[in-house]
Design a protein around this motif. Structure first.
Motif, PDB file in Angstrom:
ATOM      1  N   PHE A  60       2.676 -14.689  -3.522  1.00  0.00           N
ATOM      2  CA  PHE A  60       1.440 -15.216  -4.092  1.00  0.00           C
ATOM      3  C   PHE A  60       0.828 -16.308  -3.225  1.00  0.00           C
ATOM      4  CE2 PHE A  60       2.741 -13.456  -8.358  1.00  0.00           C
ATOM      5  CZ  PHE A  60       1.635 -12.626  -8.480  1.00  0.00           C
ATOM      6  N   ARG A  61       1.610 -16.902  -2.334  1.00  0.00           N
ATOM      7  CA  ARG A  61       1.017 -17.856  -1.400  1.00  0.00           C
ATOM      8  C   ARG A  61       0.143 -17.136  -0.375  1.00  0.00           C
ATOM      9  NH1 ARG A  61       6.057 -20.690  -1.594  1.00  0.00           N
ATOM     10  NH2 ARG A  61       6.724 -19.827   0.411  1.00  0.00           N
ATOM     11  N   TYR A  62       0.492 -15.901  -0.082  1.00  0.00           N
ATOM     12  CA  TYR A  62      -0.302 -15.109   0.855  1.00  0.00           C
ATOM     13  C   TYR A  62      -1.414 -14.341   0.148  1.00  0.00           C
ATOM     14  CZ  TYR A  62       3.051 -15.865   4.649  1.00  0.00           C
ATOM     15  OH  TYR A  62       3.829 -16.433   5.621  1.00  0.00           O
ATOM     16  N   PHE A  63      -1.116 -13.831  -1.038  1.00  0.00           N
ATOM     17  CA  PHE A  63      -2.067 -12.987  -1.767  1.00  0.00           C
ATOM     18  C   PHE A  63      -2.208 -13.515  -3.196  1.00  0.00           C
ATOM     19  CE2 PHE A  63      -0.087 -10.338   1.480  1.00  0.00           C
ATOM     20  CZ  PHE A  63      -1.189  -9.762   2.092  1.00  0.00           C
ATOM     21  N   PRO A  64      -3.294 -14.208  -3.500  1.00  0.00           N
ATOM     22  CA  PRO A  64      -3.452 -14.816  -4.821  1.00  0.00           C
ATOM     23  C   PRO A  64      -3.461 -13.815  -5.974  1.00  0.00           C
ATOM     24  CG  PRO A  64      -5.006 -15.760  -3.263  1.00  0.00           C
ATOM     25  CD  PRO A  64      -4.378 -14.584  -2.590  1.00  0.00           C
ATOM     26  N   ALA A  65      -3.876 -12.590  -5.710  1.00  0.00           N
ATOM     27  CA  ALA A  65      -3.930 -11.567  -6.757  1.00  0.00           C
ATOM     28  C   ALA A  65      -3.357 -10.256  -6.223  1.00  0.00           C
ATOM     29  CB  ALA A  65      -5.369 -11.353  -7.219  1.00  0.00           C
ATOM     30  N   LYS A  66      -2.866  -9.440  -7.124  1.00  0.00           N
ATOM     31  CA  LYS A  66      -2.288  -8.157  -6.738  1.00  0.00           C
ATOM     32  C   LYS A  66      -3.299  -7.308  -5.980  1.00  0.00           C
ATOM     33  CE  LYS A  66      -0.200  -4.018  -8.872  1.00  0.00           C
ATOM     34  NZ  LYS A  66       0.125  -3.366 -10.164  1.00  0.00           N
ATOM     35  N   GLU A  67      -4.554  -7.337  -6.410  1.00  0.00           N
ATOM     36  CA  GLU A  67      -5.589  -6.530  -5.758  1.00  0.00           C
ATOM     37  C   GLU A  67      -5.776  -6.906  -4.296  1.00  0.00           C
ATOM     38  OE1 GLU A  67      -6.129  -6.509 -10.100  1.00  0.00           O
ATOM     39  OE2 GLU A  67      -5.931  -8.114  -8.613  1.00  0.00           O
ATOM     40  N   ASP A  68      -5.522  -8.176  -3.964  1.00  0.00           N
ATOM     41  CA  ASP A  68      -5.699  -8.625  -2.581  1.00  0.00           C
ATOM     42  C   ASP A  68      -4.709  -7.972  -1.625  1.00  0.00           C
ATOM     43  OD1 ASP A  68      -7.815 -10.307  -3.218  1.00  0.00           O
ATOM     44  OD2 ASP A  68      -6.472 -11.954  -3.750  1.00  0.00           O
ATOM     45  N   ILE A 128       0.833  -1.209   0.000  1.00  0.00           N
ATOM     46  CA  ILE A 128       0.000   0.000   0.000  1.00  0.00           C
ATOM     47  C   ILE A 128       0.867   1.257   0.000  1.00  0.00           C
ATOM     48  CG2 ILE A 128      -1.648   1.329   1.387  1.00  0.00           C
ATOM     49  CD1 ILE A 128      -2.910  -1.402   2.135  1.00  0.00           C
ATOM     50  N   ALA A 129       1.979   1.224   0.721  1.00  0.00           N
ATOM     51  CA  ALA A 129       2.885   2.376   0.711  1.00  0.00           C
ATOM     52  C   ALA A 129       3.384   2.660  -0.705  1.00  0.00           C
ATOM     53  CB  ALA A 129       4.054   2.125   1.657  1.00  0.00           C
ATOM     54  N   LEU A 130       3.746   1.618  -1.424  1.00  0.00           N
ATOM     55  CA  LEU A 130       4.201   1.798  -2.807  1.00  0.00           C
ATOM     56  C   LEU A 130       3.068   2.266  -3.709  1.00  0.00           C
ATOM     57  CD1 LEU A 130       6.466  -1.365  -3.282  1.00  0.00           C
ATOM     58  CD2 LEU A 130       7.216   1.020  -3.208  1.00  0.00           C
ATOM     59  N   PHE A 131       1.885   1.688  -3.533  1.00  0.00           N
ATOM     60  CA  PHE A 131       0.745   2.071  -4.373  1.00  0.00           C
ATOM     61  C   PHE A 131       0.355   3.535  -4.148  1.00  0.00           C
ATOM     62  CE2 PHE A 131      -0.766  -2.601  -4.014  1.00  0.00           C
ATOM     63  CZ  PHE A 131       0.124  -2.985  -5.011  1.00  0.00           C
ATOM     64  N   SER A 170       4.810  -3.128  -9.691  1.00  0.00           N
ATOM     65  CA  SER A 170       4.693  -4.547 -10.013  1.00  0.00           C
ATOM     66  C   SER A 170       4.676  -5.393  -8.749  1.00  0.00           C
ATOM     67  CB  SER A 170       5.859  -4.990 -10.897  1.00  0.00           C
ATOM     68  OG  SER A 170       7.078  -4.978 -10.156  1.00  0.00           O
ATOM     69  N   VAL A 171       4.180  -6.600  -8.882  1.00  0.00           N
ATOM     70  CA  VAL A 171       4.182  -7.529  -7.757  1.00  0.00           C
ATOM     71  C   VAL A 171       5.624  -7.827  -7.336  1.00  0.00           C
ATOM     72  CG1 VAL A 171       3.598  -9.877  -7.034  1.00  0.00           C
ATOM     73  CG2 VAL A 171       1.957  -8.528  -8.341  1.00  0.00           C
TER      74      VAL A 171
END
Length: 209
Positions: free
Chosen positions: A46-54, A18-21, A30-31
């Motif tokens: 990606f094991r913690y967050f399946p998608a970037k939006e998550d 979120i800081a980067l966004f 980028s992820v």
């Protein structure tokens, strides 16, 4: 301890993302950059967050089944709608960001990121779908419960969005509070009485002032 460590990792990675966004914009980060900032590998992320939006919507995860929990924990003799109405008004008093009634600078920045990014808005609907499913189960399941849950979740979303839009336009949370409570009262009254009664009501009455 393992579960606590997992939750801390979730929070640390989400905070870094979120800081980067906020600094550069959701679509310009980028992820891989998020993983590097959080000091983990991209596959681990990606094991913690399946998608970037998550990475952003993780902050809503604890609220997915909030309405269901309120209904399940309500006192004996209190209806589900009364319990949810009371809970929403309590959230307004606490300036809970989920109600849209929060003007803390960091919350304003986060909400502008969320509502200003189409991919995040679209992903948020998946979270709301899970909220509907959990609430429907708490209401007893079946088609009537699913219909009720869909209406309730929509009402909560619209109330929060209306509060947020007023604050984003420059009003303070304190200034919006009275109108927000009045709108919530009218919205839950509409849920209780149905759309026929709403069609006979002045549409501007709930938001005046």
């Amino acid at each position: 301890m393992r579960e606590r460590k997992k939750q801390l990792t979730y929070q640390a990675v989400s905070d870094a993302a979120i800081a980067l966004f906020l600094e550069r914009g959701f679509d310009k980060v980028s992820v891989a950059e998020v993983a590097a900032a959080a000091d983990i590998s991209k596959p681990t992320l990606f094991r913690y967050f399946p998608a970037k939006e998550d990475l952003v919507l993780h902050r809503f995860a604890d609220h997915e089944d909030e309405s269901a929990r309120v209904v399940a924990a309500r006192p004996a003799g209190e209806s589900p709608l009364d319990a949810l109405h009371r809970h929403f008004l309590d959230g307004l008093d606490r300036r809970d960001p989920v109600t849209g009634l929060c003007d803390a600078p960091e919350v304003l920045a986060f909400m502008r990121l969320l509502y200003g990014t189409p991919a995040l808005v679209a992903r948020m609907y998946a979270y709301q779908g899970r909220s509907e499913a959990a609430l429907a189960d708490a209401l007893g399941g079946g088609l009537p419960a699913r219909l009720a849950a869909g209406q309730i979740v929509a009402v909560l979303r619209i109330l929060a969005l209306d509060n947020w839009r007023r604050i984003d336009a420059g009003e303070s949370a304190d200034a919006v509070r009275v109108g927000a409570a009045r709108a919530a009262d009218a919205a839950f009254a509409q849920l209780r009485t149905g759309l026929d009664a709403a069609a006979r009501t002045d549409p501007d009455a709930a938001t005046d002032g």
